[in-house]
Design a protein around this motif. Structure first.
Motif, short mmCIF file in Angstrom:
data_model
loop_
_atom_site.label_atom_id
_atom_site.label_comp_id
_atom_site.label_asym_id
_atom_site.label_seq_id
_atom_site.Cartn_x
_atom_site.Cartn_y
_atom_site.Cartn_z
N ALA A 323 0.83 -1.20 0.00
CA ALA A 323 0.00 0.00 0.00
C ALA A 323 0.87 1.26 0.00
CB ALA A 323 -0.92 0.00 1.21
N ASP A 324 0.42 2.26 -0.70
CA ASP A 324 1.10 3.55 -0.75
C ASP A 324 1.05 4.20 0.64
OD1 ASP A 324 2.03 6.13 -1.25
OD2 ASP A 324 1.08 6.23 -3.22
N PRO A 325 2.20 4.56 1.23
CA PRO A 325 2.18 5.17 2.56
C PRO A 325 1.61 6.59 2.56
CG PRO A 325 4.40 5.17 1.67
CD PRO A 325 3.56 4.38 0.71
N THR A 394 8.44 8.47 22.14
CA THR A 394 9.75 8.41 21.53
C THR A 394 9.76 9.38 20.36
OG1 THR A 394 9.21 6.65 19.94
CG2 THR A 394 9.90 5.96 22.15
N SER A 395 10.79 9.33 19.55
CA SER A 395 10.87 10.23 18.40
C SER A 395 9.88 9.87 17.30
CB SER A 395 12.29 10.23 17.83
OG SER A 395 12.64 8.92 17.41
N ASP A 396 9.40 8.63 17.29
CA ASP A 396 8.48 8.23 16.23
C ASP A 396 7.27 7.46 16.73
OD1 ASP A 396 9.66 5.85 16.95
OD2 ASP A 396 10.92 5.72 15.17
N SER A 397 6.95 7.55 18.01
CA SER A 397 5.75 6.89 18.54
C SER A 397 5.31 7.57 19.82
CB SER A 397 6.02 5.40 18.81
OG SER A 397 6.96 5.25 19.85
N CYS A 398 4.05 7.34 20.16
CA CYS A 398 3.49 7.90 21.38
C CYS A 398 2.41 6.95 21.89
CB CYS A 398 2.90 9.29 21.12
SG CYS A 398 2.36 10.14 22.60
N CYS A 429 4.32 14.90 7.07
CA CYS A 429 2.91 14.75 7.46
C CYS A 429 2.31 13.52 6.78
CB CYS A 429 2.14 16.02 7.09
SG CYS A 429 0.45 16.01 7.67
N PHE A 430 2.27 12.42 7.49
CA PHE A 430 1.69 11.19 6.97
C PHE A 430 1.32 10.33 8.16
CE2 PHE A 430 5.79 9.79 8.20
CZ PHE A 430 5.77 8.41 8.30
N MET A 431 0.69 9.17 7.92
CA MET A 431 0.35 8.24 9.00
C MET A 431 1.18 6.97 8.85
SD MET A 431 -3.76 8.65 9.59
CE MET A 431 -3.70 7.67 11.10
N SER A 432 1.95 6.67 9.87
CA SER A 432 2.76 5.45 9.86
C SER A 432 1.86 4.24 10.09
CB SER A 432 3.82 5.53 10.95
OG SER A 432 3.22 5.48 12.24
N SER A 433 2.45 3.05 9.99
CA SER A 433 1.68 1.84 10.23
C SER A 433 1.16 1.79 11.67
CB SER A 433 2.54 0.60 9.94
OG SER A 433 3.72 0.61 10.72
N ILE A 434 1.96 2.29 12.62
CA ILE A 434 1.51 2.34 14.00
C ILE A 434 0.35 3.31 14.14
CG2 ILE A 434 2.17 3.01 16.35
CD1 ILE A 434 4.95 1.98 15.83
N ASP A 435 0.42 4.45 13.46
CA ASP A 435 -0.67 5.42 13.49
C ASP A 435 -1.96 4.82 12.94
OD1 ASP A 435 1.17 7.23 14.45
OD2 ASP A 435 1.53 8.18 12.51
N LEU A 436 -1.85 4.03 11.88
CA LEU A 436 -3.04 3.43 11.27
C LEU A 436 -3.71 2.46 12.23
CD1 LEU A 436 -1.69 2.73 7.66
CD2 LEU A 436 -3.18 4.60 8.38
N HIS A 437 -2.90 1.67 12.94
CA HIS A 437 -3.47 0.73 13.91
C HIS A 437 -4.09 1.48 15.09
CE1 HIS A 437 -2.25 -3.37 12.58
NE2 HIS A 437 -1.39 -2.67 11.85
N GLN A 481 -1.99 -8.62 11.76
CA GLN A 481 -1.60 -9.07 13.09
C GLN A 481 -0.21 -8.58 13.49
OE1 GLN A 481 -3.74 -10.79 15.04
NE2 GLN A 481 -5.27 -10.75 13.39
N GLU A 482 0.44 -7.82 12.64
CA GLU A 482 1.80 -7.39 12.92
C GLU A 482 1.82 -6.16 13.83
OE1 GLU A 482 4.66 -7.40 9.73
OE2 GLU A 482 3.25 -8.43 8.42
N ARG A 483 2.97 -5.93 14.43
CA ARG A 483 3.16 -4.79 15.31
C ARG A 483 4.38 -4.00 14.85
NH1 ARG A 483 2.12 -7.24 21.42
NH2 ARG A 483 0.01 -8.05 21.04
N GLY A 484 4.53 -2.82 15.45
CA GLY A 484 5.67 -1.99 15.08
C GLY A 484 5.50 -1.41 13.69
N PHE A 485 6.59 -0.99 13.10
CA PHE A 485 6.56 -0.40 11.77
C PHE A 485 6.66 -1.51 10.72
CE2 PHE A 485 8.20 2.96 14.53
CZ PHE A 485 7.35 4.00 14.20
#
Length: 521
Positions: A323-325, A394-398, A429-437, A481-485
């Protein structure tokens, strides 16, 4: 509620009357269950739906009331009973909401002919998009028939759940057995082979093998081979920590078998000096029983069903299917295939207020997140409150903590959860995989929920307002079912996994309250 009491609601003055053709089926789609989300959370969804219904009822908004009641009925009859914890947890909530379901079904039956009439009136000018109430996949009359036949409501709701739980139990047991087999095979590879002298000494046929007869072990020294259980921790031994795995009745039968068995000295690799003597020699001492059972190679009770999920191995995704990020474009309101959303208003000042609250973390290259909450009026959601929860970043998660405090603020002020907001201190400005979950849990609570990303260092776009595409993006995240990025596979319908919101309006006339829970230590 009697049909006559709804006669005053037939005037087509609702917010939907001026909109495009109404698709009841799309507006009241079934919510698929996700066992990763707690059963308590699903009951909160049900409670919020009833609150929405109460507001629509007061505003005499007939069509939106009908849609919300359909969502509630589907959630209670189809989604929640399919949750793996439905029979085991929250019995009080189960009984209370079951009673509310009966009232909702009665109201739906009274509303259906009136809603059909009003939908037909609105859809007259949109013949190519005309969709009647009868096309909805969930019919309140069908639900009533199910509940009023020979089955009680509990039997109807529990029957499919019981079958589902049995299937899940079998699958989990099979997976656990395979896992233990693989573990033992791996351990057996490293076990040392016994010497020929040792084998002949403790062979059932004696040192002469097939040419002689068995004479028993004559060694004065106890020989004990390495065992698989010696190489496992206590938690890894099947059945060791299970209740009733050393029942006295079972141990009594075991002792009887030991006394009557002529093979005991051989099986225990004993020279006879430790043999059981007397009727009272067998004790139910737990440690002694465990040691003897393992030495005699008696199989432990099988592991009982456990409500847990075996994480599958991450499957590879073809590069052409990743998928396009980047977010998809806004869907215009006249797109017939898009799901209709209620409008949502945001204060212009809220974005600046949040950036100031996050400034200290931004300077440290740490993310900051907040929760958006608000009210519903005239079929429009309005963000009125910004909640800053306790959090770890962290620098890339909350990650929020003490989430019960967020729920308390929303309940005390009768607020709806309308989404969340967070910063990308140094990223675009985008949504990471963690943001999507993260956003997935908000969007199944309320389809209109939004995710705001603040990227102060992005020169092209300092902020974005997004949500998962429906049904494509929601389905992808539900199945992941995956976690993280990690990358996601693009939706089957070819849509982007998430997109810019088209139902959000910036409003300069809205005041905003800030509740900073980080100060409540």
């Amino acid at each position: 509620m009697a049909t006559e009491s709804w006669r005053g609601m037939l005037s087509p003055g609702t917010a939907r009357s001026a909109a495009r053709a109404i698709n009841i089926n799309a507006s009241a789609q079934k919510v698929e269950v996700d066992n990763r989300i707690s059963l308590h959370y699903y009951y909160r969804i049900a409670g919020n739906l009833l609150r929405q219904a109460s507001i629509y009822r007061e505003e005499k908004n007939l069509i939106d009331l009908y849609i919300i009641l359909l969502r509630f009925s589907s959630l209670m009859c189809e989604t929640i009973p399919s949750h793996r914890d439905y029979q085991a947890l929250l019995s009080k909530e189960r009984v209370a909401f079951r009673k509310k379901l009966l009232d909702v079904i009665n109201e739906l039956e009274a509303l259906k002919p009136l809603a059909q009439h009003q939908v037909d009136e609105i859809n007259k000018g949109n013949i190519h998009r005309t969709v009647g109430v009868e096309q909805n996949s969930y019919d309140p009359a069908f639900a009533r028939n199910q509940l009023s036949n020979s089955f009680t409501m509990q039997q109807v709701l529990a029957r499919s759940t019981s079958e589902l739980l049995q299937k899940q139990t079998m699958e989990r047991n099979q997976a656990l057995e395979k896992q233990m087999d693989r573990r033992f095979k791996k351990l057996n590879i490293n076990l040392p082979n016994p010497k020929e002298e040792t084998l002949s000494k403790h062979s059932i046929l004696g040192p002469n093998g097939l040419q002689g007869s068995w004479a028993g072990s004559i060694s004065g020294i106890r020989v004990q081979y390495p065992r698989n259980v010696d190489l496992l921790t206590q938690d890894e031994i099947p059945g060791l920590n299970q209740e009733h795995s050393h029942d006295p009745a079972i141990l009594t039968d075991t002792c009887s078998q030991l006394r009557n068995s002529e093979m005991e000295p051989v099986l225990s690799l004993d020279d006879g000096s430790w043999s059981v003597s007397g009727e009272g020699s067998c004790s139910v001492d737990t440690n002694t029983a465990e040691e003897e059972i393992f030495q005699l190679n008696i199989r432990q009770p099988s592991i009982p069903p456990v409500l847990t999920q075996i994480q599958p191995q991450p499957r590879s995704i073809s590069p052409s299917r990743v998928a396009d990020p980047r977010p998809g474009l806004q869907k215009l309101s006249h797109d017939g295939d898009s799901k209709p959303y209620q409008k949502l208003h945001i204060s212009v000042q809220m974005l600046e207020i949040f950036l100031k609250l996050a400034e200290a973390n931004t300077k440290k290259n740490l993310e900051t997140c907040g929760v958006l909450a608000g009210l519903l009026k005239n079929s429009t959601f309005v963000v009125t409150t910004l909640i800053i929860p306790k959090q770890e970043a962290t620098s890339d998660s909350c990650q929020t903590t003490h989430e019960e405090e967020i729920f308390n603020v929303q309940d005390q002020r009768s607020l709806f959860p309308l989404g969340w907001i967070h910063t990308h201190p140094t990223q675009t400005c985008f949504m990471s995989s963690i943001d999507l979950h993260t956003h997935y849990s908000y969007q199944i609570m309320l389809p209109e929920a939004i995710a705001i990303v603040m990227a102060p260092t992005d020169k092209e776009r300092t902020h974005g307002i997004f949500h998962l595409s429906e049904p494509g993006g929601v389905s992808v995240i539900r199945s992941c079912q995956e976690r993280g990025f990690h990358p996601h596979e693009e939706p089957d319908d070819g849509s982007p996994i998430y997109e810019h919101c088209s139902h959000v309006l910036m409003n300069a006339n809205i005041s905003i309250d800030v509740v900073d829970l980080r100060n409540n230590r």
